[in-house]
Design an enzyme around this catalytic site. Structure first.
Site, mmCIF file in Angstrom:
data_model
loop_
_atom_site.group_PDB
_atom_site.id
_atom_site.type_symbol
_atom_site.label_atom_id
_atom_site.label_comp_id
_atom_site.label_asym_id
_atom_site.label_seq_id
_atom_site.Cartn_x
_atom_site.Cartn_y
_atom_site.Cartn_z
ATOM 1 N N HIS A 166 9.283 17.342 21.086
ATOM 2 C CA HIS A 166 9.716 17.563 22.462
ATOM 3 C C HIS A 166 9.074 16.596 23.436
ATOM 4 O O HIS A 166 9.743 15.994 24.274
ATOM 5 C CB HIS A 166 9.435 18.995 22.928
ATOM 6 C CG HIS A 166 9.927 19.215 24.329
ATOM 7 N ND1 HIS A 166 9.113 19.139 25.422
ATOM 8 C CD2 HIS A 166 11.169 19.443 24.794
ATOM 9 C CE1 HIS A 166 9.828 19.329 26.523
ATOM 10 N NE2 HIS A 166 11.074 19.525 26.160
ATOM 11 N N HIS A 220 8.271 17.145 35.307
ATOM 12 C CA HIS A 220 8.189 17.981 34.105
ATOM 13 C C HIS A 220 8.141 19.465 34.457
ATOM 14 O O HIS A 220 7.317 19.920 35.249
ATOM 15 C CB HIS A 220 6.931 17.619 33.312
ATOM 16 C CG HIS A 220 6.817 18.358 32.011
ATOM 17 N ND1 HIS A 220 7.735 18.222 30.994
ATOM 18 C CD2 HIS A 220 5.907 19.254 31.561
ATOM 19 C CE1 HIS A 220 7.383 18.984 29.969
ATOM 20 N NE2 HIS A 220 6.282 19.635 30.292
ATOM 21 N N MET A 277 5.755 25.090 33.491
ATOM 22 C CA MET A 277 4.951 24.048 34.124
ATOM 23 C C MET A 277 5.717 23.525 35.330
ATOM 24 O O MET A 277 6.930 23.705 35.433
ATOM 25 C CB MET A 277 4.658 22.892 33.156
ATOM 26 C CG MET A 277 3.690 23.211 32.042
ATOM 27 S SD MET A 277 3.284 21.713 31.090
ATOM 28 C CE MET A 277 2.110 22.398 29.906
ATOM 29 N N HIS A 309 9.620 23.447 32.293
ATOM 30 C CA HIS A 309 10.052 23.963 30.984
ATOM 31 C C HIS A 309 11.438 24.587 31.099
ATOM 32 O O HIS A 309 12.249 24.162 31.916
ATOM 33 C CB HIS A 309 9.009 24.917 30.435
ATOM 34 C CG HIS A 309 7.804 24.227 29.865
ATOM 35 N ND1 HIS A 309 6.717 24.900 29.341
ATOM 36 C CD2 HIS A 309 7.506 22.906 29.735
ATOM 37 C CE1 HIS A 309 5.813 24.032 28.918
ATOM 38 N NE2 HIS A 309 6.270 22.826 29.155
ATOM 39 N N TYR A 367 1.108 22.258 19.441
ATOM 40 C CA TYR A 367 0.563 21.048 20.042
ATOM 41 C C TYR A 367 -0.426 20.426 19.059
ATOM 42 O O TYR A 367 -1.488 20.988 18.791
ATOM 43 C CB TYR A 367 -0.141 21.360 21.358
ATOM 44 C CG TYR A 367 0.784 21.703 22.499
ATOM 45 C CD1 TYR A 367 1.108 20.756 23.465
ATOM 46 C CD2 TYR A 367 1.339 22.969 22.636
ATOM 47 C CE1 TYR A 367 1.951 21.054 24.528
ATOM 48 C CE2 TYR A 367 2.179 23.285 23.685
ATOM 49 C CZ TYR A 367 2.476 22.319 24.627
ATOM 50 O OH TYR A 367 3.312 22.628 25.674
ATOM 51 N N HIS A 385 3.927 17.537 21.167
ATOM 52 C CA HIS A 385 4.412 18.910 21.298
ATOM 53 C C HIS A 385 5.635 19.075 20.395
ATOM 54 O O HIS A 385 6.682 18.472 20.631
ATOM 55 C CB HIS A 385 4.784 19.212 22.750
ATOM 56 C CG HIS A 385 5.372 20.568 22.953
ATOM 57 N ND1 HIS A 385 6.094 20.902 24.070
ATOM 58 C CD2 HIS A 385 5.357 21.686 22.176
ATOM 59 C CE1 HIS A 385 6.505 22.160 23.972
ATOM 60 N NE2 HIS A 385 6.076 22.645 22.829
#
Length: 571
Positions: free
Chosen positions: A245, A397, A472, A399, A213, A316
């Site tokens: 990403h 969102h 997440m 992952h 990040y 990211h």
């Protein structure tokens, strides 16, 4: 069929990777949307839809057969497919389904209808239509809002008969995630006084590690009066599309020393102290997303003393191959205008707090995490506006384990239709999506973001966190008019599993790791205790200390049920 080569194309390009973009062929009519499905530019899909039906047109560089279909998982089976070809002017076309690594089976009911088929030069063109819901649950797949994984294949030769198709080979097939039923923005004119500002990573060398990040602070343009930001789009460094990403831009409350302009650092490892409070999402983009334009009556305010003067760009980088010496100048471009819209927009971050107490055990086919925004926080959010606030768009969102994300909406114990629902979430295809109708949020409402995860085959827990290998569960809701509340996040406490001797989070994790997660009873009990657990909740508001509270999950007296398709009642 005659084609006018001057036919004006009017499309919205959707999910096309920059370095592999090829010019589209000319379709038989004006379609609002198209996508290039393969990297070589040999397979293009055009489509349009209404409330009941969807029309497709495929343009494929082959004089053999063409396959197209829909698959929940992006694999070749199970799937709802059509296969067609043109042989000496005669069109062959059949609705089929797949059950394994063998030839697709012709459906009992032919629910995809051929409209046209022909060869043009080196290409085969097929145009066909079907109902969004064919009422055939056994052999067809219903087309719904949210991510749809389309699959495709093609072969250089025509089959000799309807069965006994020659295998297309691994190089002539693939899948792509699309939002087939998203509304197409009408052709809006960009205001003539529009300006733009770029937030970019200035020749940043991406570390050779799986995930990173990178943050850069920017001072926003100095403006003499209020402006509205109304559009943003990604600027991707050619060749780096598979490494970037997601990109977020956070606003920084209060005063930031001007010397911070251009400051660059690793976002979550010892960030500058005064930039740690830059945590309110301003712009969000993730892999697969397109340019986003707000409706004409809404804009995001910039340029006033109350607006942020500084922002932080968070990029990211997802680099599983640990590529070295890659230089990147990707970022975001925002468009703004002094011609003000009627309302200021705000963004509410809601869902599961990014914390290790979000825990996903192994061996689940469908584990559910829930993040609650209670009525007290929603009331604080809507209190300044007696008529409530209206949600216009959402960004969901999760992952890699995420299979689906839903933002649920409750009012006085009755569940309304979801604000947004994506049953086939794809980590590699995320973007802000406009709602088909604005959604009113009132002081009596509760919001709940749910994420559905598949952890089957894992031998470890997955925890909430920042890395791609963590998880997440978030929903960013864009709404108007803007209010000071910017986040409403919660995480379960798991009281049932905490020892009376040691109630620490580390003791809880150690205990859970001793359980046999291959045992369905253990899994079912954990899901139930997670659902029923007390939640720690934070309602975050500008210039106010975020003191958390402990809450019970909401009581749902009347769950929402999907409306029944009356056309299927006789099937």
């Amino acid at each position: 069929m005659y084609f006018d080569s001057s036919l004006r194309l009017h499309y919205l390009r959707q999910s096309v990777v920059g370095k592999n973009v090829h010019p589209p062929p000319t379709p038989s009519e004006t379609f609002p949307v198209y996508a290039q499905l393969d990297s070589k530019g040999e397979y293009f899909l055009f489509w349009k839809f209404n409330k009941t039906h969807i029309t497709f047109e495929t343009h494929v560089k082959t004089l053999g057969y063409v396959g197209f279909g829909i698959s929940h998982n992006g694999d070749m089976y199970p799937a709802d497919v059509v296969i067609g070809w043109v042989d000496n002017g005669k069109v062959h076309f059949k609705d089929r389904h797949t059950l394994g690594h063998y030839e697709p089976i012709i459906d009992d009911s032919q629910d995809w209808t051929l409209l046209a088929g022909f060869e043009r030069g080196e290409h085969t063109v097929l145009k066909f239509v079907r109902a969004l819901d064919t009422c055939d649950d056994k052999q067809d797949i219903k087309i719904t809002d949210g991510t749809v994984r389309v699959i495709y294949s093609y072969h250089p030769d025509d089959p000799q008969h309807e069965t006994g198709l020659t295998y297309h080979g691994g190089a002539s097939r693939g899948s792509k995630s699309l939002m087939l039923l998203d509304e197409v923005p009408q052709g809006k004119q960009t205001p003539p006084d529009t300006k733009h500002f770029d937030f970019i990573n200035k020749k940043f060398v991406i570390p050779a590690q799986k995930t990173f990040y990178h943050c850069t602070a920017y001072r926003l343009p100095s403006l003499a009066r209020k402006h509205h930001m109304f559009k943003w789009e990604a600027i991707l460094q050619p060749g780096n599309e598979d490494l970037v990403h997601h990109i977020l831009v956070y606003t920084c409350p209060g005063h930031i020393d001007p010397s911070r302009d251009g400051a660059s650092y690793e976002c979550y490892e010892h960030p500058p102290h005064d930039l740690r409070r830059c945590n309110r999402v301003f712009i969000a983009w993730a892999v697969g997303g397109d340019a986003f334009t707000l409706p004409d009556h809404v804009g995001i305010s910039i340029g006033t003393p109350e607006d942020a003067q500084f922002v932080v760009l968070e990029t990211h980088y997802n680099n599983p191959g640990r590529r070295q010496n890659v230089v990147d100048s990707s970022g975001l471009r925002m468009f703004y205008t002094p011609t003000l819209r009627q309302y200021d927009a705000g963004i509410l971050e809601t869902g599961v707090m990014v914390h290790e107490l979000q825990m996903i055990p192994p061996e689940f086919d469908n584990f559910v995490s829930k993040g609650i925004c209670n009525q007290q926080c929603v009331s604080r959010m809507t209190g300044a506006h007696s008529g409530g606030v209206k949600v216009i768009a959402a960004f969901l969102h999760a992952h890699l384990l995420g299979m689906g994300v839903t933002t649920r909406h409750f009012r006085n114990g009755t569940e309304l239709a979801p604000i947004m629902k994506d049953e086939h979430y794809d980590f590699d295809f995320q973007e802000y999506r406009l709602l088909k109708e604005e959604r009113l949020i009132t002081k009596d409402d509760v919001l709940q973001t749910e994420c559905y995860y598949k952890s089957r085959g894992l031998n470890r827990f997955t925890y909430g966190g920042l890395s791609t290998s963590d998880e997440m569960c978030l929903s960013f809701l864009m709404y108007y008019p803007k209010v000071p509340v910017f986040a409403c996040l919660s995480v379960p406490i798991y009281s049932e599993y905490r020892s009376t001797q040691d109630r620490s989070d580390s003791a809880l994790r150690r205990y859970l790791q001793t359980l046999d997660w291959t045992n369905s009873t253990v899994r079912n009990e954990f899901q139930k205790h997670t659902d029923d657990s007390l939640y720690y909740l934070e309602c975050r508001e500008n210039h106010i200390h975020h003191k958390g509270t402990t809450e019970n999950p909401p009581k749902i007296l009347h769950p929402y049920t999907e409306p029944v398709n009356s056309a299927c009642s006789n099937h």
